[in-house]
Design a protein around this motif. Structure first.
Motif, PDB file in Angstrom:
ATOM      1  N   PRO A   1       0.792  -1.230   0.000  1.00  0.00           N
ATOM      2  CA  PRO A   1       0.000   0.000   0.000  1.00  0.00           C
ATOM      3  C   PRO A   1       0.828   1.286   0.000  1.00  0.00           C
ATOM      4  O   PRO A   1       0.393   2.292  -0.555  1.00  0.00           O
ATOM      5  N   VAL A   2       2.013   1.261   0.621  1.00  0.00           N
ATOM      6  CA  VAL A   2       2.813   2.480   0.733  1.00  0.00           C
ATOM      7  C   VAL A   2       3.563   2.784  -0.561  1.00  0.00           C
ATOM      8  O   VAL A   2       3.570   3.915  -1.052  1.00  0.00           O
ATOM      9  N   THR A   3       4.190   1.758  -1.132  1.00  0.00           N
ATOM     10  CA  THR A   3       5.066   1.984  -2.293  1.00  0.00           C
ATOM     11  C   THR A   3       4.486   1.478  -3.609  1.00  0.00           C
ATOM     12  O   THR A   3       4.958   1.860  -4.679  1.00  0.00           O
ATOM     13  N   GLY A   4       3.518   0.562  -3.550  1.00  0.00           N
ATOM     14  CA  GLY A   4       2.976  -0.047  -4.754  1.00  0.00           C
ATOM     15  C   GLY A   4       3.835  -1.154  -5.324  1.00  0.00           C
ATOM     16  O   GLY A   4       3.488  -1.748  -6.346  1.00  0.00           O
ATOM     17  N   SER A   5       4.962  -1.444  -4.669  1.00  0.00           N
ATOM     18  CA  SER A   5       5.847  -2.510  -5.151  1.00  0.00           C
ATOM     19  C   SER A   5       5.241  -3.880  -4.903  1.00  0.00           C
ATOM     20  O   SER A   5       4.272  -4.028  -4.156  1.00  0.00           O
ATOM     21  N   ASN A   6       5.836  -4.897  -5.524  1.00  0.00           N
ATOM     22  CA  ASN A   6       5.351  -6.276  -5.443  1.00  0.00           C
ATOM     23  C   ASN A   6       3.876  -6.350  -5.852  1.00  0.00           C
ATOM     24  O   ASN A   6       3.035  -6.888  -5.132  1.00  0.00           O
ATOM     25  N   ALA A   7       3.585  -5.834  -7.024  1.00  0.00           N
ATOM     26  CA  ALA A   7       2.203  -5.694  -7.475  1.00  0.00           C
ATOM     27  C   ALA A   7       1.539  -7.005  -7.867  1.00  0.00           C
ATOM     28  O   ALA A   7       0.366  -7.012  -8.250  1.00  0.00           O
ATOM     29  N   SER A   8       2.247  -8.117  -7.770  1.00  0.00           N
ATOM     30  CA  SER A   8       1.665  -9.401  -8.165  1.00  0.00           C
ATOM     31  C   SER A   8       1.000 -10.140  -7.004  1.00  0.00           C
ATOM     32  O   SER A   8       0.411 -11.201  -7.215  1.00  0.00           O
ATOM     33  N   GLU A   9       1.105  -9.596  -5.766  1.00  0.00           N
ATOM     34  CA  GLU A   9       0.534 -10.279  -4.607  1.00  0.00           C
ATOM     35  C   GLU A   9      -0.403  -9.346  -3.837  1.00  0.00           C
ATOM     36  O   GLU A   9      -0.150  -8.146  -3.732  1.00  0.00           O
ATOM     37  N   PRO A  10      -1.497  -9.915  -3.267  1.00  0.00           N
ATOM     38  CA  PRO A  10      -2.449  -9.091  -2.520  1.00  0.00           C
ATOM     39  C   PRO A  10      -2.000  -8.843  -1.080  1.00  0.00           C
ATOM     40  O   PRO A  10      -1.254  -9.634  -0.496  1.00  0.00           O
ATOM     41  N   TYR A  11      -2.488  -7.735  -0.525  1.00  0.00           N
ATOM     42  CA  TYR A  11      -2.221  -7.326   0.849  1.00  0.00           C
ATOM     43  C   TYR A  11      -3.574  -7.030   1.494  1.00  0.00           C
ATOM     44  O   TYR A  11      -4.381  -6.274   0.925  1.00  0.00           O
ATOM     45  N   ALA A  12      -3.834  -7.594   2.682  1.00  0.00           N
ATOM     46  CA  ALA A  12      -5.149  -7.382   3.298  1.00  0.00           C
ATOM     47  C   ALA A  12      -5.077  -7.561   4.805  1.00  0.00           C
ATOM     48  O   ALA A  12      -4.296  -8.383   5.308  1.00  0.00           O
ATOM     49  N   TYR A  13      -5.900  -6.793   5.515  1.00  0.00           N
ATOM     50  CA  TYR A  13      -6.041  -7.002   6.956  1.00  0.00           C
ATOM     51  C   TYR A  13      -7.195  -7.979   7.168  1.00  0.00           C
ATOM     52  O   TYR A  13      -8.309  -7.771   6.674  1.00  0.00           O
ATOM     53  N   VAL A  14      -6.923  -9.056   7.905  1.00  0.00           N
ATOM     54  CA  VAL A  14      -7.891 -10.130   8.106  1.00  0.00           C
ATOM     55  C   VAL A  14      -8.387 -10.094   9.550  1.00  0.00           C
ATOM     56  O   VAL A  14      -7.582 -10.017  10.485  1.00  0.00           O
ATOM     57  N   SER A  15      -9.705 -10.141   9.719  1.00  0.00           N
ATOM     58  CA  SER A  15     -10.320 -10.088  11.042  1.00  0.00           C
ATOM     59  C   SER A  15     -11.136 -11.342  11.305  1.00  0.00           C
ATOM     60  O   SER A  15     -11.942 -11.756  10.456  1.00  0.00           O
ATOM     61  N   PHE A  16     -10.935 -11.933  12.474  1.00  0.00           N
ATOM     62  CA  PHE A  16     -11.716 -13.095  12.900  1.00  0.00           C
ATOM     63  C   PHE A  16     -12.618 -12.674  14.064  1.00  0.00           C
ATOM     64  O   PHE A  16     -12.137 -12.209  15.100  1.00  0.00           O
ATOM     65  N   PHE A  17     -13.920 -12.850  13.892  1.00  0.00           N
ATOM     66  CA  PHE A  17     -14.899 -12.516  14.926  1.00  0.00           C
ATOM     67  C   PHE A  17     -15.492 -13.808  15.476  1.00  0.00           C
ATOM     68  O   PHE A  17     -16.058 -14.603  14.722  1.00  0.00           O
ATOM     69  N   ALA A  18     -15.366 -14.007  16.786  1.00  0.00           N
ATOM     70  CA  ALA A  18     -15.954 -15.174  17.442  1.00  0.00           C
ATOM     71  C   ALA A  18     -17.281 -14.766  18.073  1.00  0.00           C
ATOM     72  O   ALA A  18     -17.361 -13.741  18.756  1.00  0.00           O
ATOM     73  N   THR A  19     -18.309 -15.544  17.838  1.00  0.00           N
ATOM     74  CA  THR A  19     -19.635 -15.249  18.381  1.00  0.00           C
ATOM     75  C   THR A  19     -20.209 -16.490  19.050  1.00  0.00           C
ATOM     76  O   THR A  19     -19.580 -17.553  19.074  1.00  0.00           O
ATOM     77  N   ALA A  20     -21.412 -16.343  19.586  1.00  0.00           N
ATOM     78  CA  ALA A  20     -22.137 -17.465  20.203  1.00  0.00           C
ATOM     79  C   ALA A  20     -21.329 -18.147  21.302  1.00  0.00           C
ATOM     80  O   ALA A  20     -21.362 -19.364  21.452  1.00  0.00           O
ATOM     81  N   GLY A  21     -20.590 -17.334  22.065  1.00  0.00           N
ATOM     82  CA  GLY A  21     -19.835 -17.870  23.192  1.00  0.00           C
ATOM     83  C   GLY A  21     -18.498 -18.474  22.846  1.00  0.00           C
ATOM     84  O   GLY A  21     -17.792 -18.962  23.724  1.00  0.00           O
ATOM     85  N   THR A  22     -18.125 -18.463  21.568  1.00  0.00           N
ATOM     86  CA  THR A  22     -16.831 -19.008  21.155  1.00  0.00           C
ATOM     87  C   THR A  22     -15.698 -18.108  21.640  1.00  0.00           C
ATOM     88  O   THR A  22     -15.779 -16.895  21.544  1.00  0.00           O
TER      89      THR A  22
END
Length: 263
Positions: free
Chosen positions: A181-202
């Motif tokens: 995201p900062v430099t735009g380099s390595n444009a062949s691979e994705p970058y993402a923030y992944v969130s895990f939400f636990a519900t139902a008492g998990t």
């Protein structure tokens, strides 16, 4: 013949109903996975301001960079235990922030992030992701979820005409996830923030990261004791196993109902 076949059909119906019930009962724990709209900044804007989120960015790790066997995050209290020579590395084109450090899990290495107390939210930035990045979430010794980053490479094709839809129905072009995201380099691979939400008492007590080919680059580990409301800017990541189980159980129930109508 109809009199004889009726109990057989009932037995078959009960068997299929039992199978469907077993399929539903054995579905994964109540954990849903989301990605932010582009990078880690989106998730931080959505949650960290004025909340009880705690985040490790590895910039203050004791001893700074290099191979580690164990250390505790000064902000989160997460204990990171590594085997197979994982490293804290200086940020480069494969890291997400352009500055500071990130955690690299090399091929054959394993890192276990153990939380000081059970959490209902766990998020991390996966940069330069590939389909061999694997995260397993546990409650004690019980495996709750196996997340394979190949689900993200499927969800996010590097195609300017492909989109993903956020909870609020906003469409994001999937090719915008590619490149640091900062430099735009390595444009062949994705970058993402992944969130895990636990519900139902998990509850989640630890996460185990592994890689089988290259390096699994991660950063900005965030936790929260109780799961917050899901930000509407996030994009749901379908869980292939859950989807297939639902389809199979639905097929079983449909078959059962059609056989009853035939009888």
């Amino acid at each position: 013949m109809k009199t004889l076949s009726t109990p057989v059909l009932c037995l078959r119906s009960l068997a299929w109903a039992g199978l469907a019930s077993a399929i539903i009962a054995n579905s994964p724990a109540a954990i849903t996975t989301y990605i932010s709209k582009f990078d880690q900044q989106a998730i931080e804007e959505a949650y960290t301001s004025g909340t009880t989120f705690l985040t490790d960015d590895f910039g203050t790790k004791a001893g700074n960079r290099g191979v580690f066997t164990s250390f505790t995050g000064s902000t989160t209290g997460i204990t990171y235990t590594g085997t197979g020579s994982p490293q804290i590395q200086a940020n480069d084109q494969y890291g997400g922030n352009g500055t500071g450090n990130y955690l690299g899990v090399a091929s054959g290495a394993v890192v276990t992030a153990t939380f000081a107390a059970p959490v209902e939210y766990f998020g991390l930035y996966i940069s330069a992701l590939d389909g061999n990045n694997v995260i397993k979430l546990y409650n004690g010794s019980t495996l709750l979820l196996t997340f394979n980053a190949s689900s993200l490479t499927t969800l996010l094709p590097n195609n300017p005409t492909s989109t993903v839809r956020a909870i609020d129905n906003t469409l994001y072009n999937t090719d915008q996830y590619y490149g640091q995201p900062v430099t735009g380099s390595n444009a062949s691979e994705p970058y993402a923030y992944v969130s895990f939400f636990a519900t139902a008492g998990t509850k989640i007590t630890s996460a185990v990261l592994s890689e089988s080919v290259a390096i699994f680059e991660t950063d900005n580990y965030s936790i929260r004791t109780t799961a917050p409301a899901v930000a509407t800017s996030l994009v749901l990541v379908p869980e292939p196993g859950t989807t297939s189980l639902m389809i199979l159980s639905g097929t079983a129930l449909a078959w059962m109902l059609s056989r009853r109508r035939t009888a």
